[in-house]
Design a protein around this motif. Sequence first.
Motif, PDB file in Angstrom:
ATOM      1  N   PHE A 199       0.752  -0.985  -0.041  1.00 54.45           N
ATOM      2  CA  PHE A 199      -0.046   0.490  -0.302  1.00 54.45           C
ATOM      3  C   PHE A 199       1.007   1.160  -0.372  1.00 54.45           C
ATOM      4  O   PHE A 199       1.606   1.035   0.937  1.00 54.45           O
ATOM      5  N   LEU A 200       0.334   2.158  -0.673  1.00 51.61           N
ATOM      6  CA  LEU A 200       1.160   3.871  -0.780  1.00 51.61           C
ATOM      7  C   LEU A 200       0.151   4.721  -0.181  1.00 51.61           C
ATOM      8  O   LEU A 200      -1.114   4.937  -2.043  1.00 51.61           O
ATOM      9  N   GLY A 201       0.198   5.047   0.530  1.00 49.94           N
ATOM     10  CA  GLY A 201      -1.079   6.563   0.576  1.00 49.94           C
ATOM     11  C   GLY A 201      -0.771   7.795   1.027  1.00 49.94           C
ATOM     12  O   GLY A 201       0.546   7.652   1.609  1.00 49.94           O
ATOM     13  N   PHE A 202      -1.349   8.320   0.637  1.00 54.39           N
ATOM     14  CA  PHE A 202      -0.909   9.998   0.969  1.00 54.39           C
ATOM     15  C   PHE A 202      -2.316  10.364   1.302  1.00 54.39           C
ATOM     16  O   PHE A 202      -2.761  10.251   1.850  1.00 54.39           O
ATOM     17  N   SER A 203      -1.430  11.142   2.579  1.00 48.57           N
ATOM     18  CA  SER A 203      -3.146  12.439   3.484  1.00 48.57           C
ATOM     19  C   SER A 203      -3.364  11.733   3.951  1.00 48.57           C
ATOM     20  O   SER A 203      -3.163  10.848   5.007  1.00 48.57           O
ATOM     21  N   TYR A 204      -4.951  11.633   3.984  1.00 45.90           N
ATOM     22  CA  TYR A 204      -6.024  10.837   4.361  1.00 45.90           C
ATOM     23  C   TYR A 204      -5.634   9.601   4.382  1.00 45.90           C
ATOM     24  O   TYR A 204      -6.025   8.509   4.990  1.00 45.90           O
ATOM     25  N   GLY A 205      -4.945   9.445   3.021  1.00 43.41           N
ATOM     26  CA  GLY A 205      -4.796   7.566   2.695  1.00 43.41           C
ATOM     27  C   GLY A 205      -4.348   7.002   3.505  1.00 43.41           C
ATOM     28  O   GLY A 205      -3.676   5.719   3.447  1.00 43.41           O
ATOM     29  N   THR A 206      -3.088   7.773   3.683  1.00 44.31           N
ATOM     30  CA  THR A 206      -2.107   7.468   4.985  1.00 44.31           C
ATOM     31  C   THR A 206      -3.198   6.657   6.439  1.00 44.31           C
ATOM     32  O   THR A 206      -2.514   5.534   6.983  1.00 44.31           O
ATOM     33  N   TYR A 207      -4.486   7.302   7.358  1.00 43.87           N
ATOM     34  CA  TYR A 207      -4.616   6.983   7.821  1.00 43.87           C
ATOM     35  C   TYR A 207      -5.919   6.021   7.287  1.00 43.87           C
ATOM     36  O   TYR A 207      -6.045   4.936   7.722  1.00 43.87           O
ATOM     37  N   LEU A 208      -6.132   5.382   5.903  1.00 42.82           N
ATOM     38  CA  LEU A 208      -6.312   3.840   5.337  1.00 42.82           C
ATOM     39  C   LEU A 208      -5.586   3.565   5.605  1.00 42.82           C
ATOM     40  O   LEU A 208      -6.010   2.068   6.085  1.00 42.82           O
ATOM     41  N   GLY A 209      -4.449   3.298   4.690  1.00 40.40           N
ATOM     42  CA  GLY A 209      -3.257   2.344   4.881  1.00 40.40           C
ATOM     43  C   GLY A 209      -3.204   1.796   6.523  1.00 40.40           C
ATOM     44  O   GLY A 209      -2.915   0.662   6.859  1.00 40.40           O
ATOM     45  N   SER A 210      -3.518   2.824   7.815  1.00 32.91           N
ATOM     46  CA  SER A 210      -3.029   2.771   8.988  1.00 32.91           C
ATOM     47  C   SER A 210      -4.441   1.593   9.658  1.00 32.91           C
ATOM     48  O   SER A 210      -3.812   0.162   9.670  1.00 32.91           O
ATOM     49  N   VAL A 211      -5.088   1.801   8.412  1.00 33.02           N
ATOM     50  CA  VAL A 211      -6.061   0.989   9.191  1.00 33.02           C
ATOM     51  C   VAL A 211      -6.229   0.229   8.894  1.00 33.02           C
ATOM     52  O   VAL A 211      -7.192  -1.360   9.398  1.00 33.02           O
ATOM     53  N   TYR A 212      -6.087  -0.936   7.035  1.00 33.61           N
ATOM     54  CA  TYR A 212      -6.059  -1.661   6.921  1.00 33.61           C
ATOM     55  C   TYR A 212      -4.698  -2.529   7.447  1.00 33.61           C
ATOM     56  O   TYR A 212      -5.377  -3.251   8.011  1.00 33.61           O
ATOM     57  N   THR A 213      -3.701  -2.426   7.995  1.00 37.69           N
ATOM     58  CA  THR A 213      -2.855  -2.956   8.092  1.00 37.69           C
ATOM     59  C   THR A 213      -2.762  -3.432   9.731  1.00 37.69           C
ATOM     60  O   THR A 213      -2.551  -3.985  10.148  1.00 37.69           O
ATOM     61  N   THR A 214      -4.128  -2.540  10.545  1.00 38.03           N
ATOM     62  CA  THR A 214      -4.356  -2.943  11.931  1.00 38.03           C
ATOM     63  C   THR A 214      -5.467  -3.502  11.970  1.00 38.03           C
ATOM     64  O   THR A 214      -5.194  -4.842  12.523  1.00 38.03           O
ATOM     65  N   LEU A 215      -6.185  -3.535  11.373  1.00 39.17           N
ATOM     66  CA  LEU A 215      -7.668  -4.807  10.649  1.00 39.17           C
ATOM     67  C   LEU A 215      -6.528  -6.200   9.980  1.00 39.17           C
ATOM     68  O   LEU A 215      -7.350  -6.756  10.824  1.00 39.17           O
ATOM     69  N   PHE A 216      -6.155  -5.868   9.092  1.00 39.39           N
ATOM     70  CA  PHE A 216      -5.336  -6.717   8.324  1.00 39.39           C
ATOM     71  C   PHE A 216      -3.725  -7.007   8.472  1.00 39.39           C
ATOM     72  O   PHE A 216      -2.973  -7.490   7.693  1.00 39.39           O
ATOM     73  N   PRO A 217      -3.399  -7.132  10.130  1.00 41.50           N
ATOM     74  CA  PRO A 217      -1.361  -7.037   9.272  1.00 41.50           C
ATOM     75  C   PRO A 217      -1.761  -8.529   9.040  1.00 41.50           C
ATOM     76  O   PRO A 217       0.436  -7.446   8.645  1.00 41.50           O
ATOM     77  N   TYR A 218      -1.554  -9.246   9.111  1.00 41.84           N
ATOM     78  CA  TYR A 218      -1.078 -10.551   7.864  1.00 41.84           C
ATOM     79  C   TYR A 218      -0.933 -10.433   6.565  1.00 41.84           C
ATOM     80  O   TYR A 218      -0.864 -11.741   6.023  1.00 41.84           O
TER      81      TYR A 218
END
Length: 479
Positions: A199-218
Amino acid sequence: MTYRRLTTAALAVLTTAATLVAPAAASAGHSTLSWQPCEANAQLECSTVDVPLDYRKSYGRSIELAISRLASKNPEKRRGILLTNPGGPGGAGLTFPATLKLPQSVLDTYDVIGVDPRGVGRSTPVTCDLTKEQQLEGLAAPWADGPADVAERAVEVKKIADQCRTSETAWMLPHVTTANTARDLDRIRQALGEKKLSFLGFSYGTYLGSVYTTLFPYRSDRIVVDSNLGPEGYGFREARLTGQGIEKRFPDFAKWLAARQDEWAMGATPKQVRAKYFQLVEKLGEHPVPGLSQQDFRLLTVSFLRKDRDFAALAAVWRTADRGDPFDAGPAVDLDNLISSHFHVACADGYWPKSVAAYQRAVETDRKRYPIMGASTAGIRPCAFWPAHLIEPRVEIGDRGPSNVLVVHNQRDPNTPLSLAKELRAAFGHRAVLVTADQGGHGAYLTGTNTCLNDTVTTYLTTGQRPQRDLDCPRPLGG
């Protein structure tokens, strides 16, 4: 004061982020998708994915996501998929893979995937039935000269919140959240037949990527978040911090403009340039330029601070204001979906005070603390009156999962101050490494001349190698 409407141009500019990861498959698995040439951009292929409206009811009503692909042409080097997000919330990402200008080594390593998130663009869209005037007032709270202005604005934003609650897409309202958008990304991964996603996210996309990798870390491979919102997403505190970011970024432009006094005549020193800004604000308040109000001038100044390459365009806006020439606002653009989807996510995700008095106090404080834009960034928004029917608590970013997050940030970001990146880095703990660059602007990777930062991100995306500890990249010689 009477709130002035924003020109379409102002609003449009304001609104456009070594590990122990198991190797991903070298080639794509079984995909259920059918790809067609993308009407939006000839470089891309497009498809759609159906996802649940409500993930608690997986076999209930579904909505459609529009996705794109810039496929790797190097099967020997291809690692997997790189999902991208340009920011927002409310930003359409379908054509983003074609506009990112990624290095060839990254394009060889991944199929780069663009997505219009749920509620946005060519995906099943939301609306708040915004009038043209409401669209022109847009995402930024107008400058408030005092408590009465905040109270006046409160009446208008409550109307917007009510419109969102009663629109023809109100059935989507509780479900257009970052958590559900992250779940959508995982459905896209499954539809593409991949075991993991990068994943590569900018601005709000950083929160989206952070939530994704928190919900689906593996299910997360290599995660890069650039120009970071912080671990709590976008709410009132983050909106107010934009005023701080602008103050720290403005000296870069002031120095640039002062060095070009012979060309622009806006001040021979950074101090004089700053004084000129307030002079022009006052002048436009008394004598607005055709097509350029005082509020437009403030917003265009803030918007053009995002990139060094826009400094000349900003200087031209200043000269127009100084001379009193008519300003070309550009053609009218329908921004209902952009603004409506922004409110859907920001108001659901973030914390926003419900009291008008809280915004009045914040405006009084931030007008003095951040005089360039503080009385706007602290202003009241529709989120103060948002319907309270959240279906789940906000996702808490934490340190559970592999060490595979690269947090990237400019030291002088006008939209998301560096303090937010440091908060996100702390929330991730051992999972993350923070890389900062001695440069300004919103968007660090590939947007500036700092080869240290650019090379660090590219190396991580292509090889998985990160710095062993947090890294500060100095300003390049002559930069």
